[in-house]
Design a protein around this motif. Structure first.
Motif, PDB file in Angstrom:
ATOM      1  N   MET A 186       0.839  -1.190   0.000  1.00 24.62           N
ATOM      2  CA  MET A 186       0.000   0.000   0.000  1.00 24.62           C
ATOM      3  C   MET A 186       0.885   1.257   0.000  1.00 24.62           C
ATOM      4  O   MET A 186       0.618   2.208  -0.741  1.00 24.62           O
ATOM      5  N   LEU A 187       1.935   1.243   0.794  1.00 23.82           N
ATOM      6  CA  LEU A 187       2.859   2.368   0.827  1.00 23.82           C
ATOM      7  C   LEU A 187       3.533   2.555  -0.527  1.00 23.82           C
ATOM      8  O   LEU A 187       3.694   3.681  -1.007  1.00 23.82           O
ATOM      9  N   GLU A 188       3.905   1.459  -1.182  1.00 28.43           N
ATOM     10  CA  GLU A 188       4.537   1.527  -2.500  1.00 28.43           C
ATOM     11  C   GLU A 188       3.578   2.139  -3.525  1.00 28.43           C
ATOM     12  O   GLU A 188       3.971   2.967  -4.344  1.00 28.43           O
ATOM     13  N   ARG A 189       2.306   1.747  -3.478  1.00 25.32           N
ATOM     14  CA  ARG A 189       1.318   2.306  -4.410  1.00 25.32           C
ATOM     15  C   ARG A 189       1.147   3.805  -4.197  1.00 25.32           C
ATOM     16  O   ARG A 189       1.096   4.587  -5.154  1.00 25.32           O
ATOM     17  N   LYS A 190       1.057   4.205  -2.937  1.00 23.18           N
ATOM     18  CA  LYS A 190       0.896   5.633  -2.647  1.00 23.18           C
ATOM     19  C   LYS A 190       2.128   6.417  -3.102  1.00 23.18           C
ATOM     20  O   LYS A 190       2.006   7.510  -3.654  1.00 23.18           O
ATOM     21  N   THR A 191       3.301   5.849  -2.875  1.00 21.10           N
ATOM     22  CA  THR A 191       4.535   6.509  -3.284  1.00 21.10           C
ATOM     23  C   THR A 191       4.605   6.636  -4.796  1.00 21.10           C
ATOM     24  O   THR A 191       4.989   7.686  -5.325  1.00 21.10           O
ATOM     25  N   SER A 192       4.234   5.585  -5.520  1.00 16.35           N
ATOM     26  CA  SER A 192       4.276   5.661  -6.985  1.00 16.35           C
ATOM     27  C   SER A 192       3.238   6.643  -7.507  1.00 16.35           C
ATOM     28  O   SER A 192       3.478   7.330  -8.509  1.00 16.35           O
ATOM     29  N   LEU A 193       2.095   6.758  -6.840  1.00 15.84           N
ATOM     30  CA  LEU A 193       1.087   7.735  -7.239  1.00 15.84           C
ATOM     31  C   LEU A 193       1.623   9.155  -7.073  1.00 15.84           C
ATOM     32  O   LEU A 193       1.489   9.997  -7.967  1.00 15.84           O
ATOM     33  N   VAL A 194       2.271   9.407  -5.944  1.00 19.70           N
ATOM     34  CA  VAL A 194       2.853  10.732  -5.706  1.00 19.70           C
ATOM     35  C   VAL A 194       3.921  11.023  -6.754  1.00 19.70           C
ATOM     36  O   VAL A 194       3.991  12.132  -7.304  1.00 19.70           O
ATOM     37  N   CYS A 195       4.737  10.047  -7.081  1.00 20.40           N
ATOM     38  CA  CYS A 195       5.786  10.220  -8.089  1.00 20.40           C
ATOM     39  C   CYS A 195       5.167  10.528  -9.448  1.00 20.40           C
ATOM     40  O   CYS A 195       5.638  11.423 -10.169  1.00 20.40           O
ATOM     41  N   THR A 196       4.111   9.820  -9.822  1.00 16.41           N
ATOM     42  CA  THR A 196       3.442  10.056 -11.097  1.00 16.41           C
ATOM     43  C   THR A 196       2.844  11.461 -11.148  1.00 16.41           C
ATOM     44  O   THR A 196       2.972  12.163 -12.150  1.00 16.41           O
ATOM     45  N   LEU A 197       2.196  11.874 -10.069  1.00 14.98           N
ATOM     46  CA  LEU A 197       1.611  13.212 -10.020  1.00 14.98           C
ATOM     47  C   LEU A 197       2.693  14.288 -10.101  1.00 14.98           C
ATOM     48  O   LEU A 197       2.507  15.317 -10.757  1.00 14.98           O
ATOM     49  N   LEU A 198       3.826  14.055  -9.453  1.00 18.22           N
ATOM     50  CA  LEU A 198       4.931  15.006  -9.514  1.00 18.22           C
ATOM     51  C   LEU A 198       5.474  15.116 -10.936  1.00 18.22           C
ATOM     52  O   LEU A 198       5.702  16.219 -11.440  1.00 18.22           O
ATOM     53  N   SER A 227       3.725  19.408 -17.074  1.00 15.97           N
ATOM     54  CA  SER A 227       2.780  20.480 -17.350  1.00 15.97           C
ATOM     55  C   SER A 227       3.466  21.846 -17.283  1.00 15.97           C
ATOM     56  O   SER A 227       3.231  22.701 -18.143  1.00 15.97           O
ATOM     57  N   ILE A 228       4.321  22.033 -16.305  1.00 14.24           N
ATOM     58  CA  ILE A 228       5.035  23.311 -16.185  1.00 14.24           C
ATOM     59  C   ILE A 228       5.963  23.520 -17.374  1.00 14.24           C
ATOM     60  O   ILE A 228       5.996  24.603 -17.967  1.00 14.24           O
ATOM     61  N   VAL A 229       6.688  22.484 -17.761  1.00 20.00           N
ATOM     62  CA  VAL A 229       7.594  22.588 -18.918  1.00 20.00           C
ATOM     63  C   VAL A 229       6.798  22.876 -20.176  1.00 20.00           C
ATOM     64  O   VAL A 229       7.176  23.728 -20.992  1.00 20.00           O
ATOM     65  N   LEU A 230       5.678  22.212 -20.355  1.00 23.80           N
ATOM     66  CA  LEU A 230       4.845  22.419 -21.539  1.00 23.80           C
ATOM     67  C   LEU A 230       4.302  23.848 -21.570  1.00 23.80           C
ATOM     68  O   LEU A 230       4.319  24.502 -22.626  1.00 23.80           O
ATOM     69  N   GLN A 231       3.846  24.352 -20.421  1.00 26.15           N
ATOM     70  CA  GLN A 231       3.346  25.728 -20.369  1.00 26.15           C
ATOM     71  C   GLN A 231       4.454  26.726 -20.686  1.00 26.15           C
ATOM     72  O   GLN A 231       4.221  27.710 -21.388  1.00 26.15           O
ATOM     73  N   GLN A 232       5.653  26.467 -20.186  1.00 28.67           N
ATOM     74  CA  GLN A 232       6.767  27.353 -20.477  1.00 28.67           C
ATOM     75  C   GLN A 232       7.093  27.351 -21.967  1.00 28.67           C
ATOM     76  O   GLN A 232       7.425  28.382 -22.534  1.00 28.67           O
ATOM     77  N   GLN A 233       6.990  26.206 -22.619  1.00 28.16           N
ATOM     78  CA  GLN A 233       7.257  26.121 -24.057  1.00 28.16           C
ATOM     79  C   GLN A 233       6.186  26.854 -24.849  1.00 28.16           C
ATOM     80  O   GLN A 233       6.480  27.543 -25.819  1.00 28.16           O
ATOM     81  N   ILE A 234       4.931  26.720 -24.398  1.00 28.77           N
ATOM     82  CA  ILE A 234       3.836  27.386 -25.113  1.00 28.77           C
ATOM     83  C   ILE A 234       3.960  28.895 -24.971  1.00 28.77           C
ATOM     84  O   ILE A 234       3.895  29.632 -25.952  1.00 28.77           O
ATOM     85  N   TYR A 235       4.156  29.370 -23.741  1.00 26.12           N
ATOM     86  CA  TYR A 235       4.228  30.806 -23.514  1.00 26.12           C
ATOM     87  C   TYR A 235       5.572  31.394 -23.937  1.00 26.12           C
ATOM     88  O   TYR A 235       5.674  32.572 -24.206  1.00 26.12           O
ATOM     89  N   GLY A 236       6.594  30.567 -24.028  1.00 32.13           N
ATOM     90  CA  GLY A 236       7.916  31.042 -24.420  1.00 32.13           C
ATOM     91  C   GLY A 236       8.143  30.955 -25.918  1.00 32.13           C
ATOM     92  O   GLY A 236       9.226  31.200 -26.396  1.00 32.13           O
ATOM     93  N   GLY A 237       7.172  30.585 -26.691  1.00 34.69           N
ATOM     94  CA  GLY A 237       7.291  30.514 -28.141  1.00 34.69           C
ATOM     95  C   GLY A 237       7.738  29.159 -28.641  1.00 34.69           C
ATOM     96  O   GLY A 237       8.060  29.005 -29.817  1.00 34.69           O
ATOM     97  N   GLY A 238       7.767  28.149 -27.796  1.00 33.10           N
ATOM     98  CA  GLY A 238       8.105  26.810 -28.245  1.00 33.10           C
ATOM     99  C   GLY A 238       9.537  26.677 -28.715  1.00 33.10           C
ATOM    100  O   GLY A 238       9.810  25.988 -29.685  1.00 33.10           O
ATOM    101  N   GLU A 239      10.459  27.321 -28.046  1.00 37.69           N
ATOM    102  CA  GLU A 239      11.859  27.289 -28.449  1.00 37.69           C
ATOM    103  C   GLU A 239      12.411  25.869 -28.407  1.00 37.69           C
ATOM    104  O   GLU A 239      12.274  25.171 -27.428  1.00 37.69           O
TER     105      GLU A 239
END
Length: 93
Positions: A56-68, A74-86
């Motif tokens: 159960m602890l392993e599942r919760k840890t992997s879920l947190v890792c996936t969400l991170l 998402s942050i990198v993608l937003q930076q690429q979109i707003y930064g002109g997709g360099e």
């Protein structure tokens, strides 16, 4: 020859630093006793129960890792979109 005075007299004659060290040793002893109690209770529990808890602890840890990872992506993608997709080669045009 060793100091013939009993230990109770020695404790009364401790310097503040020596008393602090003794207090830390007492705290360490308390923590080790708590750890020993927890380890004893774990040793008494069936292995399957411990393994289920770890799964159960392993599942919760992997879920947190996936969400991170998703958040970072998402942050990198937003930076690429707003930064002109360099440098991505998939910009407009």
């Amino acid at each position: 020859m060793a100091d013939p005075s009993p230990p109770s007299n020695q404790a009364a004659a401790c310097s503040p630093l020596e008393q602090e060290v003794l207090d830390e040793y007492a705290l360490l002893l308390t923590n080790l006793n708590k750890l020993s109690t927890v380890l004893s209770s774990l040793a008494e529990r069936p292995t399957a129960e411990v393994l289920d808890g770890l799964r159960m602890l392993e599942r919760k840890t992997s879920l947190v890792c996936t969400l991170l990872k998703a958040s970072v992506y998402s942050i990198v993608l937003q930076q690429q979109i707003y930064g002109g997709g360099e440098g991505d080669g998939q910009g407009q045009g």
